[in-house]
Design a protein around this motif. Structure first.
Motif, PDB file in Angstrom:
ATOM      1  N   MET A 239       0.812  -1.206   0.000  1.00 52.16           N
ATOM      2  CA  MET A 239       0.000   0.000   0.000  1.00 52.16           C
ATOM      3  C   MET A 239       0.857   1.273   0.000  1.00 52.16           C
ATOM      4  N   ILE A 240       1.903   1.226   0.790  1.00 53.57           N
ATOM      5  CA  ILE A 240       2.794   2.393   0.870  1.00 53.57           C
ATOM      6  C   ILE A 240       3.484   2.632  -0.472  1.00 53.57           C
ATOM      7  N   ILE A 241       3.968   1.538  -1.049  1.00 52.86           N
ATOM      8  CA  ILE A 241       4.646   1.672  -2.345  1.00 52.86           C
ATOM      9  C   ILE A 241       3.679   2.212  -3.395  1.00 52.86           C
ATOM     10  N   ASP A 242       2.460   1.692  -3.389  1.00 53.80           N
ATOM     11  CA  ASP A 242       1.469   2.183  -4.353  1.00 53.80           C
ATOM     12  C   ASP A 242       1.181   3.668  -4.150  1.00 53.80           C
ATOM     13  N   THR A 243       1.205   4.104  -2.887  1.00 54.28           N
ATOM     14  CA  THR A 243       0.885   5.506  -2.586  1.00 54.28           C
ATOM     15  C   THR A 243       2.033   6.449  -2.926  1.00 54.28           C
ATOM     16  N   TYR A 244       3.255   6.015  -2.682  1.00 54.48           N
ATOM     17  CA  TYR A 244       4.380   6.951  -2.772  1.00 54.48           C
ATOM     18  C   TYR A 244       5.377   6.696  -3.898  1.00 54.48           C
ATOM     19  N   PHE A 245       5.645   5.444  -4.190  1.00 50.21           N
ATOM     20  CA  PHE A 245       6.741   5.154  -5.119  1.00 50.21           C
ATOM     21  C   PHE A 245       6.514   5.815  -6.480  1.00 50.21           C
ATOM     22  N   ASN A 246       7.512   6.564  -6.920  1.00 46.56           N
ATOM     23  CA  ASN A 246       7.469   7.255  -8.214  1.00 46.56           C
ATOM     24  C   ASN A 246       6.348   8.284  -8.315  1.00 46.56           C
ATOM     25  N   GLN A 247       5.870   8.785  -7.184  1.00 44.11           N
ATOM     26  CA  GLN A 247       4.787   9.758  -7.225  1.00 44.11           C
ATOM     27  C   GLN A 247       5.292  11.193  -7.354  1.00 44.11           C
ATOM     28  N   VAL A 248       6.459  11.481  -6.804  1.00 48.08           N
ATOM     29  CA  VAL A 248       6.963  12.851  -6.967  1.00 48.08           C
ATOM     30  C   VAL A 248       8.124  12.903  -7.971  1.00 48.08           C
ATOM     31  N   ALA A 249       8.779  11.788  -8.177  1.00 50.37           N
ATOM     32  CA  ALA A 249       9.857  11.732  -9.171  1.00 50.37           C
ATOM     33  C   ALA A 249       9.298  12.032 -10.556  1.00 50.37           C
ATOM     34  N   SER A 250      10.110  12.668 -11.376  1.00 57.13           N
ATOM     35  CA  SER A 250       9.658  13.054 -12.709  1.00 57.13           C
ATOM     36  C   SER A 250       9.442  11.827 -13.591  1.00 57.13           C
TER      37      SER A 250
ATOM     38  N   ASN B 297      16.066   5.755  -3.309  1.00 59.43           N
ATOM     39  CA  ASN B 297      15.673   5.942  -1.916  1.00 59.43           C
ATOM     40  C   ASN B 297      14.248   6.466  -1.835  1.00 59.43           C
ATOM     41  N   LEU B 298      13.531   5.976  -0.834  1.00 60.39           N
ATOM     42  CA  LEU B 298      12.186   6.471  -0.579  1.00 60.39           C
ATOM     43  C   LEU B 298      12.088   6.850   0.892  1.00 60.39           C
ATOM     44  N   ILE B 299      11.721   8.092   1.133  1.00 60.74           N
ATOM     45  CA  ILE B 299      11.681   8.589   2.503  1.00 60.74           C
ATOM     46  C   ILE B 299      10.323   9.229   2.763  1.00 60.74           C
ATOM     47  N   ILE B 300       9.636   8.682   3.755  1.00 66.69           N
ATOM     48  CA  ILE B 300       8.301   9.196   4.069  1.00 66.69           C
ATOM     49  C   ILE B 300       8.323   9.683   5.510  1.00 66.69           C
ATOM     50  N   VAL B 301       7.985  10.928   5.690  1.00 68.73           N
ATOM     51  CA  VAL B 301       8.029  11.501   7.035  1.00 68.73           C
ATOM     52  C   VAL B 301       6.614  11.961   7.387  1.00 68.73           C
ATOM     53  N   GLY B 302       6.046  11.302   8.384  1.00 66.25           N
ATOM     54  CA  GLY B 302       4.638  11.520   8.722  1.00 66.25           C
ATOM     55  C   GLY B 302       4.392  12.858   9.389  1.00 66.25           C
ATOM     56  N   GLU B 303       3.110  13.111   9.605  1.00 73.02           N
ATOM     57  CA  GLU B 303       2.671  14.356  10.232  1.00 73.02           C
ATOM     58  C   GLU B 303       3.421  14.574  11.546  1.00 73.02           C
ATOM     59  N   ASN B 304       3.953  15.769  11.734  1.00 69.19           N
ATOM     60  CA  ASN B 304       4.650  16.123  12.984  1.00 69.19           C
ATOM     61  C   ASN B 304       5.907  15.318  13.281  1.00 69.19           C
ATOM     62  N   ALA B 305       6.337  14.504  12.353  1.00 68.19           N
ATOM     63  CA  ALA B 305       7.531  13.674  12.596  1.00 68.19           C
ATOM     64  C   ALA B 305       8.788  14.461  12.231  1.00 68.19           C
ATOM     65  N   HIS B 306       9.891  14.101  12.876  1.00 66.81           N
ATOM     66  CA  HIS B 306      11.168  14.762  12.599  1.00 66.81           C
ATOM     67  C   HIS B 306      12.226  13.730  12.250  1.00 66.81           C
ATOM     68  N   VAL B 307      13.093  14.091  11.307  1.00 63.02           N
ATOM     69  CA  VAL B 307      14.213  13.187  11.009  1.00 63.02           C
ATOM     70  C   VAL B 307      15.388  13.954  10.406  1.00 63.02           C
TER      71      VAL B 307
ATOM     72  N   SER C 150      21.291   8.310  -9.214  1.00 65.46           N
ATOM     73  CA  SER C 150      20.518   8.076  -7.996  1.00 65.46           C
ATOM     74  C   SER C 150      19.221   8.879  -7.998  1.00 65.46           C
ATOM     75  N   VAL C 151      18.162   8.253  -7.475  1.00 68.23           N
ATOM     76  CA  VAL C 151      16.904   8.982  -7.308  1.00 68.23           C
ATOM     77  C   VAL C 151      16.434   8.847  -5.866  1.00 68.23           C
ATOM     78  N   THR C 152      16.093   9.979  -5.269  1.00 67.24           N
ATOM     79  CA  THR C 152      15.552   9.981  -3.908  1.00 67.24           C
ATOM     80  C   THR C 152      14.228  10.716  -3.920  1.00 67.24           C
ATOM     81  N   GLU C 153      13.223  10.070  -3.358  1.00 66.87           N
ATOM     82  CA  GLU C 153      11.927  10.740  -3.204  1.00 66.87           C
ATOM     83  C   GLU C 153      11.686  10.970  -1.714  1.00 66.87           C
ATOM     84  N   ILE C 154      11.316  12.187  -1.385  1.00 69.27           N
ATOM     85  CA  ILE C 154      11.036  12.510   0.010  1.00 69.27           C
ATOM     86  C   ILE C 154       9.626  13.089   0.119  1.00 69.27           C
ATOM     87  N   PHE C 155       8.854  12.517   1.031  1.00 66.76           N
ATOM     88  CA  PHE C 155       7.504  13.033   1.264  1.00 66.76           C
ATOM     89  C   PHE C 155       7.422  13.566   2.688  1.00 66.76           C
TER      90      PHE C 155
END
Lengths: 248, 438
Positions: free
Chosen positions: B124-135, B185-195, B213-218
């Motif tokens: 589910m996470i991959i479907d939601t995020y993977f390649n979603q912001v990358a061009s 790389n895929l990096i997902i940072v939730g609401e109010n989370a810090h990293v 290299s491709v990195t997607e950060i949400f």
């Protein structure tokens, strides 16, 4: 200590110093006064070794050693200090770290070990008290956001740390209010000894009320046109520089 | 067979090997098609006007990493942040090294992209995020997407503050004569989370390496992300870094890029705003010499009102080095009250060094504050004289000045150990020992 003989210097082929002769002995304070454009700052820059100026003739001897061929840092290592009229800001480098680098580079050049950290701290504490400098001030970036007075006080603090043989104070009084002036002058007076010498370069007589010179020289159009005791400064203050200009 | 043909020919074998699910297969196939149509970028394209990959692409790169090559920790210790405890995701020649890594699933996920892409629980996470912001247009990003398999997968859940920084490191051993790797790389940072995350690519010898290299950060609502890229590689490594960041409302994301080495380094850094009151920071320090080439290509896409972006890039170029700074700020009509700032200062230390600086502001809103400043200069001789007068030799004075020049960028590094490390790298790079940690 310092002997200058027939010194001529130019910048971009324009001659500014036109034959300066000056002898400063250990333990003496000399004041060099003169109107704007007389060559006062050029003289201090040339002694300190600024590369924009070309010495075309003459000698500058510090304890008998010719300085003209030496780089600015080599002159500093031999004990020449110049307090700048406009000190430079160096963001990201604290006053303390800048001083550590300056002192240890000087010691390295003199074949000495680095100064131990506790000794350095002790020295910093003593000298900062002398100049009434707050400790917090020392961890700030060098000259960044300093007021005019803070910059000048910091210059004299550095002089105190480096303990030069010959200190040249270039317009140190400009931009200082009376309290800061007193602190700065007081610092200089305490640092004075029979083994070092001070050249005070100033446009006004004011500073000389606090740092009392043994000799006063008047610089005009690249030459020393008059030399006298401290009373010459008062006479100049009274009569103005036109007096000198008209005489020459 | 040239590199493009080789990549196209190896795609089927790759997909068979990684054994992935159907949706990913479609994404990859689509991406491969885009790469096939567009190929590697050339100088004819505006975006690649100053950077040529021609010489690099002539090398005979292997495109599949072999099995894990052993690397002795002692040998690579210096590339880690040693003074602070961190999570580590480490790869050797593109293959995960469990020996050098320190991953976790305890309260946050710091693990592998290959697991996330293949295990059902991440679907589910991959479907939601993977390649979603990358061009999906940019050909090198598509090439990476087609072969995306390994990299770091980081997921910080809602309201979680990561308890220690995360280091992502890619080592190349040079056991292959020439190697191409494509980390994802895929990096997902939730609401109010810090990293806080650092990323480094490092070759261990002089055999040519090409990294795409491709990195997607949400970054979700009010998330805070600090990302640091350390690029101090050997002269034979070419790095193309494509980073895509999607920010939701009130999130704060900063990316610092420290580029001190490599053959060609191209940083495509893209920020996309998807909410109001977002804060984006893009900072960089480049110090290069020899024939090195660094190209910073940034984009901040302001799409919503009341957002800020701050860019500050400092470059010092010696010898025959060449630099490029292309900073694009795009402000959509809806993005009123945008405050976008861009600064790019450069020092050229030699007559043969070059910098091409190009700010690009495209503003369609009428109530915005956008400013940019660009300077190209030499070292300030007044400052040099001042320091020399205090007994500091020219070389050290120069180093201090350059350090001072970069201090606006180093001052905002939030990991103290990293700040020290960067200062040490800078001092080494400038060939001085200042006698204190700058």
């Amino acid at each position: 200590m310092l002997v200058i003989k027939n010194l001529h210097a130019s910048v971009e082929d324009k001659e500014i110093l036109k034959g300066i002769n000056l002898e400063v002995k250990a333990g003496e304070v000399h004041a060099i006064m003169g109107p704007n454009g007389a060559g006062k700052s050029t003289l201090s820059s040339v002694i300190a070794g600024r590369e924009d100026y070309e010495v075309t003739e003459g000698e500058i001897l510090l304890e008998g050693e010719e300085l003209i061929e030496l780089a600015p840092e080599e002159r500093a290592h031999k004990g020449v200090f110049l307090s700048f009229q406009y000190p430079i800001e160096i963001p990201g480098v604290s006053v303390t770290n800048f001083m550590k680098t300056a002192i240890n580079e000087t010691r390295k050049a003199q074949g000495l070990e680095e100064m131990p950290a506790n000794e350095m701290l002790k020295m910093i504490r003593e000298k900062s008290e002398l100049l009434e400098i707050d400790r917090k001030f020392l961890s700030r970036s060098l000259n960044e956001g300093f007021s005019g007075g803070e910059k000048k006080r910091n210059e004299i603090f550095q002089m105190a740390m480096l303990e030069p043989k010959l200190a040249i104070l270039d317009e140190t009084d400009s931009g200082l209010d009376i309290d800061a002036l007193r602190i700065v002058a007081n610092g200089v007076n305490k640092l004075k000894s029979k083994d070092n010498a001070v050249i005070v370069i100033t446009h006004y007589q004011r500073l000389l009320d606090y740092i009392v010179p043994d000799f006063v020289h008047v610089l005009h159009d690249g030459k020393i046109v008059k030399t006298g005791g401290k009373e010459l400064a008062l006479e100049l203050e009274e009569k103005g520089y036109d007096w000198i200009k008209n005489e020459n | 067979m040239d590199l493009k043909e080789k990549l196209l020919a190896s795609f089927m074998a790759f997909e068979e090997r990684v054994d992935v699910q159907a949706t990913l297969h479609d994404v990859r196939t689509e991406a491969l098609k885009n790469f096939e149509n567009k190929g590697f970028p050339t100088k004819k394209e505006e975006a690649w006007k100053y950077t040529s990959l021609n010489a690099v692409l002539k090398k005979d790169f292997s495109v599949f990493p072999k099995e894990e090559s052993a690397v002795d920790f002692k040998e690579v210790k210096k590339y880690f942040l040693n003074d602070v405890d961190t999570y580590k995701v480490v790869f050797v020649d593109g293959v995960f090294s469990s020996f050098l890594s320190s991953t976790t699933h305890d309260g946050l996920d710091v693990c592998l992209m290959s697991s996330a892409l293949t295990k059902p629980k991440y679907k589910m996470i991959i479907d939601t995020y993977f390649n979603q912001v990358a061009s999906k247009e940019e050909s090198l990003t598509s090439l990476n997407t087609a072969f995306a398999y390994e990299g770091a997968y980081i997921n910080i859940p809602k309201s979680k503050v990561a308890d220690k920084p995360i280091e992502i490191i890619y080592f190349s051993t040079g056991n292959e004569a020439a190697l191409m790797v494509q980390p994802r790389n895929l990096i997902i940072v939730g609401e109010n989370a810090h990293v806080q995350i650092t990323e480094r690519h490092q070759s261990l010898n002089e055999n040519p390496v090409l990294i795409n290299s491709v990195t997607e950060i949400f970054a979700h609502k009010r998330a805070i992300v600090d990302f640091y890229k350390i690029q101090n590689d050997v002269q034979t490594t070419t790095l193309i870094d494509n980073t895509y960041i999607s920010q939701k409302q009130e999130s704060i994301v900063s990316v610092h890029t420290f580029t001190f080495g490599g053959n060609i380094t191209r940083n495509n850094l893209n920020f996309y705003h998807e909410g109001e009151r977002i804060d984006s920071t893009l900072k960089g320090i480049t110090i290069i010499g020899d024939k090195q080439h660094v190209d910073h290509y940034t984009l901040v896409h302001h799409a919503q009102p009341n957002c800020e972006s701050h860019q500050n890039y400092k470059g010092i170029f010696g010898d025959n080095a060449t630099g490029v700074f292309n900073g694009k700020i795009y402000v959509e009509k809806e993005a009123q009250k945008t405050d976008a700032f861009q600064q790019n200062n450069n020092i050229l230390l030699s007559d043969k060094a070059t910098i091409n600086a190009k700010p690009q502001l495209e503003i369609f809103a009428d109530d915005v504050k956008c400013s940019h400043g660009c300077t190209i200069g030499q070292l300030d001789e007044n400052a040099m004289f001042y320091m020399q007068q205090r007994g500091i030799p020219r070389k050290e004075a120069k180093a201090l000045l350059m350090y001072a020049f970069t201090s606006e960028v180093t001052s905002s590094i939030k990991i103290p150990e990293l700040k020290n490390k960067i200062a040490r790298i800078i001092a080494t790079k400038l060939g001085v020992n200042m006698g204190f940690d700058l």
